[in-house]
Design a protein around this motif. Structure first.
Motif, PDB file in Angstrom:
ATOM      1  N   ILE A 331     161.548  17.700 -38.047  1.00  0.00           N
ATOM      2  CA  ILE A 331     161.522  17.758 -36.591  1.00  0.00           C
ATOM      3  C   ILE A 331     161.326  16.329 -36.112  1.00  0.00           C
ATOM      4  N   GLU A 332     162.224  15.866 -35.251  1.00  0.00           N
ATOM      5  CA  GLU A 332     162.186  14.459 -34.834  1.00  0.00           C
ATOM      6  C   GLU A 332     162.305  14.329 -33.322  1.00  0.00           C
ATOM      7  N   ASP A 333     161.312  13.659 -32.752  1.00  0.00           N
ATOM      8  CA  ASP A 333     161.357  13.186 -31.369  1.00  0.00           C
ATOM      9  C   ASP A 333     161.269  11.665 -31.411  1.00  0.00           C
ATOM     10  N   PHE A 334     161.520  11.016 -30.272  1.00  0.00           N
ATOM     11  CA  PHE A 334     161.152   9.613 -30.207  1.00  0.00           C
ATOM     12  C   PHE A 334     160.443   9.303 -28.913  1.00  0.00           C
ATOM     13  N   VAL A 335     159.512   8.316 -29.007  1.00  0.00           N
ATOM     14  CA  VAL A 335     158.547   8.090 -27.944  1.00  0.00           C
ATOM     15  C   VAL A 335     158.518   6.622 -27.539  1.00  0.00           C
TER      16      VAL A 335
END
Length: 355
Positions: A331-335
């Motif tokens: 699971i990948e988000d970016f911030v």
């Protein structure tokens, strides 16, 4: 203050001139996309030498450098260097080839060519910290990618191939304004999901399988990056358990992400949750990486990156568990990091989705 001004502020005062030849860095400093061209910059002026194919566009687009039509590159560079009376020139050591360097040294025998990492490191330092324009482009790229995710959920079903899904993701992104793909789209299903960077194949999706999608869009040269893992049909208890461990690890890392933490510390927060759950050996890659004009750029969130993460850096948070012969989950988000925490640019759902 221009990006060239900021660059020279990062460099030792002894460096009088820089030569920028890589496509990505040339675009970063000039806002001009092209497959060729050379930037030569001094503390008081910069030039873009570019050939006839791009000259009209360059004159309309480039504001930070004087645009010069390239005819005989090295002769023109020599004339510019004579005009500015400099004795040294720094080059991009991390991107220039040995062959290119040898040509420079041969042509400019009386010029000191500084081929250490000083220029490349200074550029990397600048690119780690995004300004408001860069962040807006990254946000737009992510919005495009999320439209593709919304569309793909109605497309995925038993019988479609990994390649079918990858092509559909890319089609939707292009229809919504993406310049291209951030990297080769990863779509995997079933046992193939245990390969973190596997290649889409003609394997058909079957009921009871995970489908892992890692992909991104590009807007004005800036990339997005996201991963979602969904299931066609019902999950087994083990699949649900692993998914929730990965989600817990990612949530904890996002909650801890802020300017001032080291990449090593951030990685450990997610890794310790996966370790404590008994799956540490199945999380073999870093927690995350910087994203900007390249899909992988500094800073990193990894076990070996002990440097502090800067405010306004954009970093992925992407823990995973990969069990060979069974399945994998990422699971990948970016911030965007700030002093008080972070802003998550990834808005789409992360709960377990069954199709």
């Amino acid at each position: 203050m221009t990006k060239f001004d900021k660059l020279f502020n990062e460099l030792p005062e002894s460096i009088e001139c820089v030569l920028i030849t890589s496509d990505i860095n040339r675009r970063y400093f000039t806002d001009m996309k092209s497959s060729d061209g050379t930037v030569i910059a001094f503390r008081n002026k910069a030039y873009l030498l570019i050939d006839f194919r791009y000259i009209e566009k360059a004159r309309a687009v480039v504001k930070s450098a004087e645009v010069v039509e390239q005819r005989k590159l090295y002769h023109q560079l020599a004339e510019i260097l004579r005009t500015h009376s400099v004795k040294n020139m720094a080059i991009e050591s991390q991107t220039m080839t040995v062959s290119q360097l040898n040509v420079l040294k041969k042509f400019f025998k009386d010029m000191e060519i500084i081929d250490t990492d000083v220029l490349s490191n200074a550029i990397n330092s600048l690119r780690m910290v995004k300004d408001s324009y860069e962040i807006s482009c990254i946000q737009k790229a992510q919005e495009i990618a999320e439209k593709a995710f919304e569309g793909i959920l109605t497309f995925i079903k038993e019988g479609v191939t990994e390649r079918d899904i990858a092509m559909e993701l890319e089609r939707i992104m292009m229809l919504n304004g993406s310049e291209g793909v951030s990297f080769e789209t990863i779509v995997l299903s079933g046992v193939n999901t245990s390969m973190p960077h596997g290649v889409p194949s003609d394997k058909k999706v079957r009921k009871g399988e995970f489908v892992l999608m890692d992909y991104g869009a590009v807007y004005n040269g800036y990339h997005s990056d996201m991963t979602r893992t969904v299931c066609v049909g019902e999950l087994t208890d083990e699949m649900r358990k692993v998914y929730n461990i990965v989600l817990d690890a990612q949530t904890a890392a996002i909650d801890a992400a802020r300017a001032g933490i080291t990449g090593q510390e951030l990685d450990l927060i997610a890794r310790s949750i996966i370790d404590d759950a008994g799956y540490g050996e199945y999380f073999g890659h870093s927690l995350g990486h910087g994203v900007g004009m390249e899909i992988h750029e500094k800073p990193n969130a990894s076990q070996s990156y002990n440097q502090i993460l800067n405010e306004n850096s954009v970093v992925t948070i992407e823990p995973g568990i990969y069990i060979a012969g069974k399945f994998g989950v990422r699971i990948e988000d970016f911030v965007i990091l700030n002093k008080n925490g972070c802003i998550n640019l990834t808005k789409c759902a992360k709960n377990i989705i069954t199709l």
